[in-house]
Write an enzyme that holds these catalytic residues in place. Structure first.
Site, mmCIF file in Angstrom:
data_model
loop_
_atom_site.group_PDB
_atom_site.id
_atom_site.type_symbol
_atom_site.label_atom_id
_atom_site.label_comp_id
_atom_site.label_asym_id
_atom_site.label_seq_id
_atom_site.Cartn_x
_atom_site.Cartn_y
_atom_site.Cartn_z
ATOM 1 N N ASP A 94 16.454 20.452 71.858
ATOM 2 C CA ASP A 94 15.882 21.259 72.927
ATOM 3 C C ASP A 94 16.818 22.522 73.132
ATOM 4 O O ASP A 94 17.737 22.861 72.145
ATOM 5 C CB ASP A 94 15.605 20.730 74.332
ATOM 6 C CG ASP A 94 17.145 20.067 74.756
ATOM 7 O OD1 ASP A 94 17.972 20.425 74.334
ATOM 8 O OD2 ASP A 94 16.849 19.175 75.642
ATOM 9 N N GLU A 122 21.978 45.356 76.345
ATOM 10 C CA GLU A 122 20.818 44.673 75.746
ATOM 11 C C GLU A 122 21.054 43.298 75.842
ATOM 12 O O GLU A 122 22.310 42.772 75.657
ATOM 13 C CB GLU A 122 20.962 45.025 74.005
ATOM 14 C CG GLU A 122 19.703 44.635 73.595
ATOM 15 C CD GLU A 122 19.839 45.510 71.771
ATOM 16 O OE1 GLU A 122 18.802 45.368 71.149
ATOM 17 O OE2 GLU A 122 20.544 46.050 71.640
ATOM 18 N N ASP A 163 25.119 51.309 65.417
ATOM 19 C CA ASP A 163 25.217 50.894 66.638
ATOM 20 C C ASP A 163 25.012 51.988 67.555
ATOM 21 O O ASP A 163 24.540 52.107 68.799
ATOM 22 C CB ASP A 163 26.861 50.509 66.722
ATOM 23 C CG ASP A 163 27.051 49.021 65.975
ATOM 24 O OD1 ASP A 163 25.983 48.579 65.817
ATOM 25 O OD2 ASP A 163 28.286 49.028 65.493
#
Length: 229
Positions: A12, A102, A183
């Site tokens: 899981d 992010e 980047d």
């Protein structure tokens, strides 16, 4: 007669994270051992043995001493990483009214060749520090979804140029011809997405008249995948 059985496991989400962490740690140890042997070879010294604990007899005093030595080494690395996170997160919170980050898939990155760097960076712990310090000092922290194509979108014209492997650090937009550092371009797109998200919810992301708190010292540099405004 010997029989052979084949099994396939379906872990899981929690188990996948634990397995990725374990494999990443194993890779870190392996890479460190390879580097230590390479350094010894260049210095014309005998190769260091791999037995920091595994060669000691279980239950012996030497094994106990080796275990403590390994634990101290791990604790030293962990403390250094945590100190850096505290200094950098405090600096960013102190100097900015709004910060955008992010939401990276750390578990996914830990299954790539960047596993060592990903675990060394401690991205999740760093974001947690930013979150509670932003709340403490009244700053705005905006998280950009991991499926936002920040590395695929040209920050100059907005064209989506498609996915790129991690080894591509610089690329040219096929639509407008702009040359991008991967980047830096992603950071600009994170900042743009944060501005749109802030406008939608009415949050303040530009510096205001409220003086920033400067209670702790900070270090320089912003981790990849983050942008401050």
């Amino acid at each position: 007669m010997q029989l052979r059985y084949a099994f396939r496991l379906y872990p899981d989400a929690g188990q996948r994270t634990a397995l990725a962490r374990a494999f990443g740690c194993a890779r870190v140890v392996f890479n460190d051992a390879v580097r230590a042997r390479e350094d010894a070879r260049k210095a014309e010294q005998p190769f260091p043995t791999a037995g920091q604990l595994s060669r000691k007899q279980k239950g012996s005093k030497n094994r106990a001493k080796a275990r403590l030595k390994v634990a101290r080494a791990h604790a030293k690395v962990s403390d250094a990483r945590r100190e850096f996170h505290h200094q950098l997160s405090t600096k960013l919170i102190s100097e900015n009214q709004g910060i955008a980050v992010e939401d990276l898939s750390v578990a996914g990155l830990a299954r790539t060749k960047l596993a060592k760097s990903v675990h060394d960076a401690g991205w999740s712990a760093f974001i947690s520090m930013l979150a509670y310090k932003a709340e403490r000092y009244g700053r705005t922290l905006i998280r950009i979804g991991r499926f936002t194509p920040t590395s695929q979108t040209c920050s100059a014209c907005g064209a989506v140029d498609g996915p790129k492997p991690l080894n591509v650090r610089e690329w040219t937009c096929t639509a407008c011809g702009s040359v991008h550092d991967r980047d830096h371009n992603a950071a600009i797109n994170v900042k743009t997405a944060a501005g749109l998200a802030a406008s939608a919810c009415g949050a303040l992301v530009r510096p205001g008249v409220t003086p920033a708190q400067r209670e702790e010292t900070g270090s320089h540099g912003v981790p990849t995948g983050s942008s401050a405004a």
